[in-house]
Motif scaffolding. Structure first.
Motif, PDB file in Angstrom:
ATOM      1  N   LEU A   1      58.888  10.660 -25.695  1.00 33.72           N
ATOM      2  CA  LEU A   1      58.983  11.441 -24.459  1.00 33.72           C
ATOM      3  C   LEU A   1      57.636  11.530 -23.749  1.00 33.72           C
ATOM      4  O   LEU A   1      57.331  12.521 -23.086  1.00 33.72           O
ATOM      5  CB  LEU A   1      59.515  12.845 -24.764  1.00 33.72           C
ATOM      6  N   SER A   2      56.831  10.487 -23.872  1.00 35.18           N
ATOM      7  CA  SER A   2      55.499  10.496 -23.256  1.00 35.18           C
ATOM      8  C   SER A   2      55.569  10.553 -21.731  1.00 35.18           C
ATOM      9  O   SER A   2      54.605  10.969 -21.081  1.00 35.18           O
ATOM     10  CB  SER A   2      54.712   9.258 -23.693  1.00 35.18           C
ATOM     11  N   LEU A   3      56.697  10.143 -21.148  1.00 32.94           N
ATOM     12  CA  LEU A   3      56.848  10.155 -19.693  1.00 32.94           C
ATOM     13  C   LEU A   3      57.603  11.386 -19.209  1.00 32.94           C
ATOM     14  O   LEU A   3      58.091  11.417 -18.079  1.00 32.94           O
ATOM     15  CB  LEU A   3      57.562   8.881 -19.221  1.00 32.94           C
ATOM     16  N   PHE A   4      57.691  12.413 -20.064  1.00 32.89           N
ATOM     17  CA  PHE A   4      58.392  13.638 -19.705  1.00 32.89           C
ATOM     18  C   PHE A   4      57.426  14.813 -19.639  1.00 32.89           C
ATOM     19  O   PHE A   4      56.399  14.842 -20.314  1.00 32.89           O
ATOM     20  CB  PHE A   4      59.488  13.957 -20.724  1.00 32.89           C
ATOM     21  N   LYS A   5      57.797  15.784 -18.822  1.00 29.36           N
ATOM     22  CA  LYS A   5      57.044  17.029 -18.702  1.00 29.36           C
ATOM     23  C   LYS A   5      58.004  18.190 -18.945  1.00 29.36           C
ATOM     24  O   LYS A   5      59.044  18.293 -18.288  1.00 29.36           O
ATOM     25  CB  LYS A   5      56.422  17.138 -17.305  1.00 29.36           C
ATOM     26  N   PHE A   6      57.650  19.059 -19.904  1.00 27.11           N
ATOM     27  CA  PHE A   6      58.507  20.193 -20.223  1.00 27.11           C
ATOM     28  C   PHE A   6      58.179  21.373 -19.310  1.00 27.11           C
ATOM     29  O   PHE A   6      57.023  21.635 -18.996  1.00 27.11           O
ATOM     30  CB  PHE A   6      58.347  20.595 -21.692  1.00 27.11           C
ATOM     31  N   HIS A   7      59.245  22.064 -18.907  1.00 28.12           N
ATOM     32  CA  HIS A   7      59.118  23.186 -17.978  1.00 28.12           C
ATOM     33  C   HIS A   7      59.578  24.460 -18.668  1.00 28.12           C
ATOM     34  O   HIS A   7      60.311  24.422 -19.664  1.00 28.12           O
ATOM     35  CB  HIS A   7      59.978  22.913 -16.732  1.00 28.12           C
TER      36      HIS A   7
ATOM     37  N   ALA B   1      63.357  19.119 -19.837  1.00 29.70           N
ATOM     38  CA  ALA B   1      62.308  18.105 -19.868  1.00 29.70           C
ATOM     39  C   ALA B   1      62.534  17.181 -18.678  1.00 29.70           C
ATOM     40  O   ALA B   1      63.634  16.641 -18.501  1.00 29.70           O
ATOM     41  CB  ALA B   1      62.353  17.320 -21.174  1.00 29.70           C
ATOM     42  N   TYR B   2      61.509  17.006 -17.852  1.00 24.61           N
ATOM     43  CA  TYR B   2      61.623  16.251 -16.605  1.00 24.61           C
ATOM     44  C   TYR B   2      60.995  14.866 -16.766  1.00 24.61           C
ATOM     45  O   TYR B   2      59.848  14.738 -17.201  1.00 24.61           O
ATOM     46  CB  TYR B   2      60.930  17.001 -15.468  1.00 24.61           C
ATOM     47  N   TYR B   3      61.765  13.845 -16.390  1.00 23.10           N
ATOM     48  CA  TYR B   3      61.279  12.468 -16.430  1.00 23.10           C
ATOM     49  C   TYR B   3      60.358  12.251 -15.235  1.00 23.10           C
ATOM     50  O   TYR B   3      60.772  12.401 -14.082  1.00 23.10           O
ATOM     51  CB  TYR B   3      62.465  11.516 -16.394  1.00 23.10           C
ATOM     52  N   LEU B   4      59.096  11.908 -15.488  1.00 18.97           N
ATOM     53  CA  LEU B   4      58.104  11.863 -14.417  1.00 18.97           C
ATOM     54  C   LEU B   4      58.315  10.724 -13.417  1.00 18.97           C
ATOM     55  O   LEU B   4      58.203  10.947 -12.208  1.00 18.97           O
ATOM     56  CB  LEU B   4      56.699  11.793 -15.023  1.00 18.97           C
ATOM     57  N   PRO B   5      58.620   9.502 -13.856  1.00 17.32           N
ATOM     58  CA  PRO B   5      58.844   8.449 -12.859  1.00 17.32           C
ATOM     59  C   PRO B   5      60.139   8.683 -12.075  1.00 17.32           C
ATOM     60  O   PRO B   5      61.068   9.340 -12.546  1.00 17.32           O
ATOM     61  CB  PRO B   5      58.955   7.172 -13.700  1.00 17.32           C
ATOM     62  N   THR B   6      60.186   8.143 -10.885  1.00 15.95           N
ATOM     63  CA  THR B   6      61.435   8.100 -10.126  1.00 15.95           C
ATOM     64  C   THR B   6      62.265   6.926 -10.628  1.00 15.95           C
ATOM     65  O   THR B   6      61.740   5.828 -10.835  1.00 15.95           O
ATOM     66  CB  THR B   6      61.152   7.928  -8.626  1.00 15.95           C
TER      67      THR B   6
ATOM     68  N   PHE C   1      55.409  19.672  -8.391  1.00 13.02           N
ATOM     69  CA  PHE C   1      55.624  19.673  -9.845  1.00 13.02           C
ATOM     70  C   PHE C   1      55.225  18.345 -10.477  1.00 13.02           C
ATOM     71  O   PHE C   1      54.567  18.309 -11.516  1.00 13.02           O
ATOM     72  CB  PHE C   1      57.091  19.977 -10.145  1.00 13.02           C
ATOM     73  N   TYR C   2      55.615  17.239  -9.864  1.00 12.81           N
ATOM     74  CA  TYR C   2      55.353  15.927 -10.452  1.00 12.81           C
ATOM     75  C   TYR C   2      53.914  15.463 -10.232  1.00 12.81           C
ATOM     76  O   TYR C   2      53.498  14.459 -10.799  1.00 12.81           O
ATOM     77  CB  TYR C   2      56.320  14.891  -9.881  1.00 12.81           C
ATOM     78  N   GLN C   3      53.160  16.186  -9.435  1.00 10.41           N
ATOM     79  CA  GLN C   3      51.780  15.801  -9.157  1.00 10.41           C
ATOM     80  C   GLN C   3      50.788  16.519 -10.065  1.00 10.41           C
ATOM     81  O   GLN C   3      49.650  16.101 -10.199  1.00 10.41           O
ATOM     82  CB  GLN C   3      51.439  16.118  -7.694  1.00 10.41           C
ATOM     83  N   SER C   4      51.209  17.620 -10.671  1.00 10.68           N
ATOM     84  CA  SER C   4      50.290  18.422 -11.478  1.00 10.68           C
ATOM     85  C   SER C   4      50.229  17.930 -12.915  1.00 10.68           C
ATOM     86  O   SER C   4      51.055  17.153 -13.357  1.00 10.68           O
ATOM     87  CB  SER C   4      50.729  19.881 -11.450  1.00 10.68           C
TER      88      SER C   4
END
Length: 223
Positions: free
Chosen positions: A148-154, A159-164, A220-223
């Motif tokens: 899950l290296s490309l995910f960000k937990f909120h 868990a949000y997938y960072l790439p589009t 969110f995806y920029q931070s």
């Protein structure tokens, strides 16, 4: 003239090794009237295995009613033992999308009392709750994160997938890779067992509307 915007929303629980096309489009007019259309804009496959052996909807380790995977949390001799669990998904969308997911795991402890005791008691069934674990585990769980290296937990639990995910792009993600067993107790008075029921929630939204639909900050995806 009233304007209409398109909101693409998907809510899927795990469906094993089967193709799902359940994308919903909501056309929202200014009077909040909602028309729901099934556009079939997303495909998702879930691959669930124990020690490399894949299961399907007829497996004893899958409950089709609750759409959950049943995992043995303490007995290493069982085929569905937690350390052998792996869950992968592949998904694609017909439009550029953002994706998030949430693991919903319930750890169920059963305490069965000795029937020969002086005062026999009925079994006790209770849910187990965990404190925060190390970063290799999902929040408040003994389930181990996959790649899950490309995910960000909120803080909302997703868990949000960072790439589009681009239009017609297929993405493969390893969500879960094993977990830590739960230590049960056994003595002259009772025997404990523990199983886990795991559900998966996946959502995709139109890429340029994630903040509006999910209620998170535009940066969110920029931070």
């Amino acid at each position: 003239m009233r304007t209409k915007s398109i909101l693409l929303y998907l809510l899927i629980f795990t469906s094993l090794l089967s193709l799902i096309t359940m994308t919903y489009a909501y056309f929202k007019a200014s009077n909040n009237y909602v028309i729901e259309l099934n556009l079939g804009g997303l495909s998702l496959n879930a691959y669930i295995s124990f020690d490399g052996v894949y299961i399907d909807q007829d497996s004893p380790y899958y409950d089709p009613i609750t759409q959950t995977v049943i995992v043995e949390a303490f007995d290493a001799s069982k085929p569905n033992y937690i350390e052998h669990l792996k869950i992968d998904i592949t998904l694609s969308s017909k439009i550029a999308s953002k994706m998030r997911f949430m693991i919903k795991d319930e750890w169920i402890l059963t305490r069965t009392f000795n029937p020969d005791a002086m005062y026999p008691m009925d079994p006790v069934i209770e849910s187990i709750y965990f404190s925060e674990q190390s970063d290799i585990y999902f929040p408040y769980s003994y389930l181990k994160k996959g790649d899950l290296s490309l995910f960000k937990f909120h803080d909302d639990g997703y868990a949000y997938y960072l790439p589009t995910i681009d239009k017609n792009e297929t993405v493969m993600i390893n969500l879960i890779s094993g977990g830590k067993p739960y230590l049960v107790r056994e003595n002259d008075l009772y025997v404990e067992t523990c199983v886990i029921r795991i559900g998966l929630e996946v959502e995709l939204v139109q890429a340029n509307r994630f903040y509006e639909i999910w209620g998170i900050d535009q940066t969110f995806y920029q931070s």
